[in-house]
Design an enzyme around this catalytic site. Structure first.
Site, mmCIF file in Angstrom:
data_model
loop_
_atom_site.group_PDB
_atom_site.id
_atom_site.type_symbol
_atom_site.label_atom_id
_atom_site.label_comp_id
_atom_site.label_asym_id
_atom_site.label_seq_id
_atom_site.Cartn_x
_atom_site.Cartn_y
_atom_site.Cartn_z
ATOM 1 N N ARG A 105 0.836 -1.198 0.000
ATOM 2 C CA ARG A 105 0.000 0.000 0.000
ATOM 3 C C ARG A 105 0.870 1.246 0.000
ATOM 4 O O ARG A 105 1.712 1.425 0.881
ATOM 5 C CB ARG A 105 -0.926 0.005 1.226
ATOM 6 C CG ARG A 105 -1.942 1.149 1.180
ATOM 7 C CD ARG A 105 -3.000 0.981 2.233
ATOM 8 N NE ARG A 105 -2.508 1.272 3.566
ATOM 9 C CZ ARG A 105 -3.289 1.490 4.617
ATOM 10 N NH1 ARG A 105 -4.609 1.419 4.478
ATOM 11 N NH2 ARG A 105 -2.781 1.742 5.798
ATOM 12 N N THR A 109 -0.938 7.609 -1.240
ATOM 13 C CA THR A 109 -2.218 7.521 -1.951
ATOM 14 C C THR A 109 -3.154 6.479 -1.355
ATOM 15 O O THR A 109 -4.350 6.461 -1.672
ATOM 16 C CB THR A 109 -1.973 7.141 -3.426
ATOM 17 O OG1 THR A 109 -1.423 5.814 -3.478
ATOM 18 C CG2 THR A 109 -1.005 8.107 -4.091
#
Length: 210
Positions: A105, A109
């Protein structure tokens, strides 16, 4: 319960899951329980595999006996925690082909970023089972299924140990054609995206990392 979601209520699955949830369960025991529970969940996710028959000879006589039909199925581990489910399932289905999807991840963002992707050939001819212990926000899982579909997969199932309602909803929105099999639909996610009551970080508990 959503029709695309199957919660496996088998007593052995629920008992082993409780032991895994306990915070004092050791890494070694956690890993062993995950291997055992993955085999029990594998029974459910493979319940409707296509069958055919072939002629064999028993010590008594010849017969037409049932065997699995079609290509070997593909087990796809969503790294790294998916490997814990993969190990147990391979003991049950040793002839399965294996693939890996690596996602992390992006902290800026919050979107999943691919760092590894290797899957068997002829994905369009195989039943594909994607495995990851935790279906939390569902973003990484949905991204992994996107990649599998791009590789040609059309018959996909998703197997997890725990699911959060948010993750189930995200998967249903992104991939309504992908059934989910899990041992528990938990209550919710906390502000960091961990499943509650959950069992913590499955990867950390499996590999003994923090």
């Amino acid at each position: 319960m959503q029709e695309h979601l199957t919660v496996v209520k088998h007593p052995l699955v629920q008992h082993k899951l409780t032991l895994m949830r306990e915070k004092d369960t050791s890494t070694a025991v956690f890993r062993q329980l995950l291997r055992e529970i993955s085999q029990l969940l594998a029974y459910e996710v493979t319940r409707e595999l296509p069958m055919t028959t072939r002629e064999i000879e028993t010590p008594m006589q010849e017969m037409d006996a049932p065997v699995l039909a079609g290509r070997k199925l593909a087990l796809i581990s969503i790294l790294r925690a998916g490997n814990g489910l993969l190990d147990g399932m391979l003991e049950l289905i040793p002839s399965a082909r294996v693939g890996f999807v690596g996602l992390y991840r992006d902290e800026a963002t919050l979107k999943p970023v691919q760092y590894y992707f290797k899957v068997p050939d002829q994905m369009d001819k195989r039943l594909v089972i994607a495995v990851d212990p935790m279906l939390a926000t569902g973003n990484s899982s949905a991204a992994a299924i996107d990649l599998l579909k791009q590789a040609g997969a059309t018959d996909i199932r998703f197997l997890c140990l725990l699911a959060a309602p948010e993750g189930v909803a995200r998967m249903k929105e992104a991939h309504p054609d992908v059934p989910i099999v899990t041992a528990s639909l938990d209550d919710s996610l906390d502000e960091k995206g961990y499943i509650l009551p959950g069992l913590g970080d499955a990867g950390d508990r499996m590999f003994g990392t923090k």
